[in-house]
Design an enzyme around this catalytic site. Structure first.
Site, PDB file in Angstrom:
ATOM      1  N   ASP A  62       0.868  -1.221  -0.180  1.00 39.75           N
ATOM      2  CA  ASP A  62       0.124   0.015  -0.187  1.00 39.75           C
ATOM      3  C   ASP A  62       0.908   1.172   0.093  1.00 39.75           C
ATOM      4  OD1 ASP A  62      -2.278  -1.721   0.280  1.00 39.75           O
ATOM      5  OD2 ASP A  62      -1.895  -1.903   2.397  1.00 39.75           O
ATOM      6  N   LYS A 104       2.314   1.913  -5.181  1.00 38.73           N
ATOM      7  CA  LYS A 104       2.899   1.631  -6.420  1.00 38.73           C
ATOM      8  C   LYS A 104       2.494   1.882  -7.664  1.00 38.73           C
ATOM      9  CE  LYS A 104       3.425  -2.599  -4.277  1.00 38.73           C
ATOM     10  NZ  LYS A 104       2.935  -2.088  -3.143  1.00 38.73           N
ATOM     11  N   GLY A 151      -3.929  -4.639  -4.501  1.00 35.31           N
ATOM     12  CA  GLY A 151      -4.702  -3.530  -5.026  1.00 35.31           C
ATOM     13  C   GLY A 151      -4.033  -2.367  -5.620  1.00 35.31           C
ATOM     14  N   HIS A 152      -3.867  -2.281  -6.626  1.00 38.10           N
ATOM     15  CA  HIS A 152      -2.880  -0.865  -7.004  1.00 38.10           C
ATOM     16  C   HIS A 152      -3.882   0.086  -7.615  1.00 38.10           C
ATOM     17  CE1 HIS A 152       0.768  -3.795  -7.566  1.00 38.10           C
ATOM     18  NE2 HIS A 152       0.287  -3.666  -6.143  1.00 38.10           N
ATOM     19  N   GLN A 162       2.459  -5.985  -3.050  1.00 37.36           N
ATOM     20  CA  GLN A 162       2.699  -6.117  -1.589  1.00 37.36           C
ATOM     21  C   GLN A 162       4.115  -5.419  -1.233  1.00 37.36           C
ATOM     22  OE1 GLN A 162       1.957  -9.728  -2.816  1.00 37.36           O
ATOM     23  NE2 GLN A 162       0.082  -8.710  -2.682  1.00 37.36           N
ATOM     24  N   SER A 164       5.572  12.204  -4.479  1.00 38.90           N
ATOM     25  CA  SER A 164       4.219  12.086  -4.883  1.00 38.90           C
ATOM     26  C   SER A 164       3.525  13.166  -3.785  1.00 38.90           C
ATOM     27  CB  SER A 164       3.699  10.631  -5.000  1.00 38.90           C
ATOM     28  OG  SER A 164       2.430  10.745  -4.948  1.00 38.90           O
TER      29      SER A 164
HETATM   30  P1  IMP Z   1      -2.487 -12.977   1.907  1.00 34.04           P
HETATM   31  O1  IMP Z   1      -1.187 -12.854   1.221  1.00 34.04           O
HETATM   32  O2  IMP Z   1      -3.683 -12.259   1.495  1.00 34.04           O
HETATM   33  O3  IMP Z   1      -2.491 -14.294   2.597  1.00 34.04           O
HETATM   34  O4  IMP Z   1      -2.102 -11.812   3.062  1.00 34.04           O
HETATM   35  C1  IMP Z   1      -0.927 -11.921   4.169  1.00 34.04           C
HETATM   36  C2  IMP Z   1      -0.539 -10.523   4.662  1.00 34.04           C
HETATM   37  O5  IMP Z   1      -0.146  -9.751   3.885  1.00 34.04           O
HETATM   38  C3  IMP Z   1      -1.803  -9.920   5.339  1.00 34.04           C
HETATM   39  O6  IMP Z   1      -1.207  -9.222   6.631  1.00 34.04           O
HETATM   40  C4  IMP Z   1      -2.524  -9.083   4.455  1.00 34.04           C
HETATM   41  O7  IMP Z   1      -3.291  -8.034   5.035  1.00 34.04           O
HETATM   42  C5  IMP Z   1      -1.200  -8.614   3.595  1.00 34.04           C
HETATM   43  N1  IMP Z   1      -1.295  -8.006   2.242  1.00 34.04           N
HETATM   44  C6  IMP Z   1      -1.438  -9.074   1.501  1.00 34.04           C
HETATM   45  N2  IMP Z   1      -1.479  -8.249   0.054  1.00 34.04           N
HETATM   46  C7  IMP Z   1      -1.218  -7.009   0.601  1.00 34.04           C
HETATM   47  C8  IMP Z   1      -1.273  -5.747  -0.325  1.00 34.04           C
HETATM   48  O8  IMP Z   1      -1.249  -5.845  -1.494  1.00 34.04           O
HETATM   49  N3  IMP Z   1      -1.104  -4.682   0.513  1.00 34.04           N
HETATM   50  C9  IMP Z   1      -0.955  -4.692   1.778  1.00 34.04           C
HETATM   51  N4  IMP Z   1      -0.986  -5.812   2.679  1.00 34.04           N
HETATM   52  C10 IMP Z   1      -1.381  -6.912   1.943  1.00 34.04           C
END
Ligand code: IMP
Length: 422
Positions: free
Chosen positions: A13, A16, A40-41, A224, A411
């Site tokens: 978050d 990116k 979620g970009h 991530q 930014s």
């Molecule tokens: P998972 O990959 O969905 O199983 O989540 C594992 C951990 O990574 C959790 O704490 C999620 O909130 C975090 N997480 C996964 N994808 C994202 C992302 O795109 N942004 C922020 N946190 C993420």
């Protein structure tokens, strides 16, 4: 040509999506290398906000090639939704998107397994986005996974049935009523496969090799962030892929010697969704203010994000792991208006101060802060670095000095145009 990499330096978050969209004009190809629809970009231009989960952020540039790499885990249902949304906006992704044949498929039973396994963890839950990411990567490393290229194979249905039967046994152990649910979900999953087949299914390692040899500029887009990396993040509160620069090599099939620039994206403060250590987290009204001003709610799940001050111990660690050549500092405008801005320069653990990330993150960590004078000026409309308030420039210089890396873009708002180049 070399492969440039863009990735997050914190817990995801970092913004990116906006930065890829911003620098895409300098590239010919944008390729996602890991993760799935847990990402979620967000991108904003012409006053409209777009959120992409699986599709590379270069998709809005019709002349750019976009690739979903082999390191990605792809859920066809979410893929279909994303394609349909793009088409509603007049974007036709078949003209410039292809998918690696070696990317693994997320099945509905992976999502259900994610839910039952996460709830079985009780208080130790990861806070997963429940998109099936962990179980899909588990099947990949366990050598049970199905890949996009398998869709074209005559025994696909048979292999699918075998994997699903295994999953159902596990699901039935935890939550018997989910077994029936999986049959319903499987119908829409199978329906979405046809849209997937509209796209070129490619050997992305050969394609990218060719592009680089032809002199095309290729950007690897991470999802991530570094502190969610499977190996170097705050395990077990991590995602199931390698989010660091090394993940780009396995996730696209490119040799490390071909690395060019590594753009590390960092927010001017920190946020985290899900569970796990977050030393600079603020539980007071300052944290609440950061959340409100920064609209810190998840793009994928809508969950409120945990907020805190910038953590330089973590940032320096991320810069080291990724070989960052350029930092892009995002959401700097959110910091306007604070009297004092704090930066964590060390961790006090059992009375000792360190600037290294500890192995066992669940230890009591007390952040050691350096205070900076805040600035009152609204900076979101500024265009030149020289116009920035002096105290903000001091903050920037301090981060550069500590990390040893230049902040090449600041930014100051979600729109493409709200970006200041050094
Ligand atoms: P998972 O990959 O969905 O199983 O989540 C594992 C951990 O990574 C959790 O704490 C999620 O909130 C975090 N997480 C996964 N994808 C994202 C992302 O795109 N942004 C922020 N946190 C993420």
């Amino acid at each position: 040509m070399n492969l440039d990499i863009l990735l997050g330096l914190q817990w995801g978050d970092e913004g990116k999506g906006k930065v890829v969209d911003l620098i895409t004009p300098s590239y010919d190809v944008v390729a996602r290398f890991q993760g799935g629809a847990n990402a979620g970009h967000s991108l904003e231009f012409n006053g409209i906000k777009h959120v992409l989960h699986l599709i590379p952020s270069g998709i809005f540039h019709p002349d750019k090639i976009n690739i979903i790499g082999n390191g990605v885990v792809l859920d066809p249902v979410i893929f279909k939704e994303e394609i349909e949304n793009l088409r509603k906006m007049g974007v036709e992704p078949t003209r410039n998107l292809s998918i690696a044949s070696k990317a693994h498929l997320i099945l509905p039973t992976h999502r259900l397994l994610d839910a039952v396994l996460e709830s079985a963890k009780g208080n130790a839950k990861i806070g997963s986005t429940l998109k099936g990411i962990g179980p899909a990567y588990t099947d990949k490393t366990g050598r049970n996974g199905l890949r996009v290229g398998d869709l074209l194979s005559p025994d696909f249905e048979e292999r699918l049935a075998g994997v699903v039967a295994l999953h159902k046994e596990m699901i039935a152990f935890y939550q018997p009523d989910y077994v029936e649910k999986s049959d319903e979900m499987m119908m829409s999953w199978k329906d979405s496969l046809s849209i997937l087949k509209e796209f070129p299914i490619i050997a992305c390692e050969y394609e990218i090799d060719r592009y680089l040899k032809e002199g095309k500029r290729v950007l690897a887009e991470g999802a991530q962030g570094t502190l969610l990396d499977l190996d170097f993040g705050s395990y077990p509160f991590v995602t199931s892929s390698n989010t660091i620069a090394a993940g780009a090599f396995t996730g696209l099939g490119v040799a490390p010697a071909r690395t060019g620039r590594v753009f590390g994206i960092a927010k001017a403060y920190c946020t985290r969704v899900g569970s796990g250590p977050f030393p600079t987290e603020l539980f007071d009204e300052t944290g609440e203010l950061l959340r409100r001003k920064g609209a810190e709610f998840g793009a994928t799940t809508g969950r409120p994000r945990r907020c805190g001050w910038l953590d330089l111990v973590a940032l320096k660690y991320a810069v080291m792991l990724n070989g960052v050549t350029d930092i892009v500092l995002t959401k700097a405008d959110v910091l306007s208006g604070f009297d004092t801005i704090k930066v964590c320069t060390g961790y006090r653990i059992a009375g000792e101060i360190t600037d290294k990330m500890p192995f066992y993150d669940r230890k009591e960590i007390e952040p050691v802060y350096q205070d900076f004078e805040g600035w009152k000026e609204e900076i979101s409309l500024l265009k030149n670095y020289d116009e920035l308030p002096a105290s903000f420039k001091e903050y920037i210089h301090f981060i550069e000095k500590e990390t040893g890396v230049t902040i090449s873009i600041v930014s100051v708002g979600p729109d493409r145009t709200a970006s200041i180049y050094r």
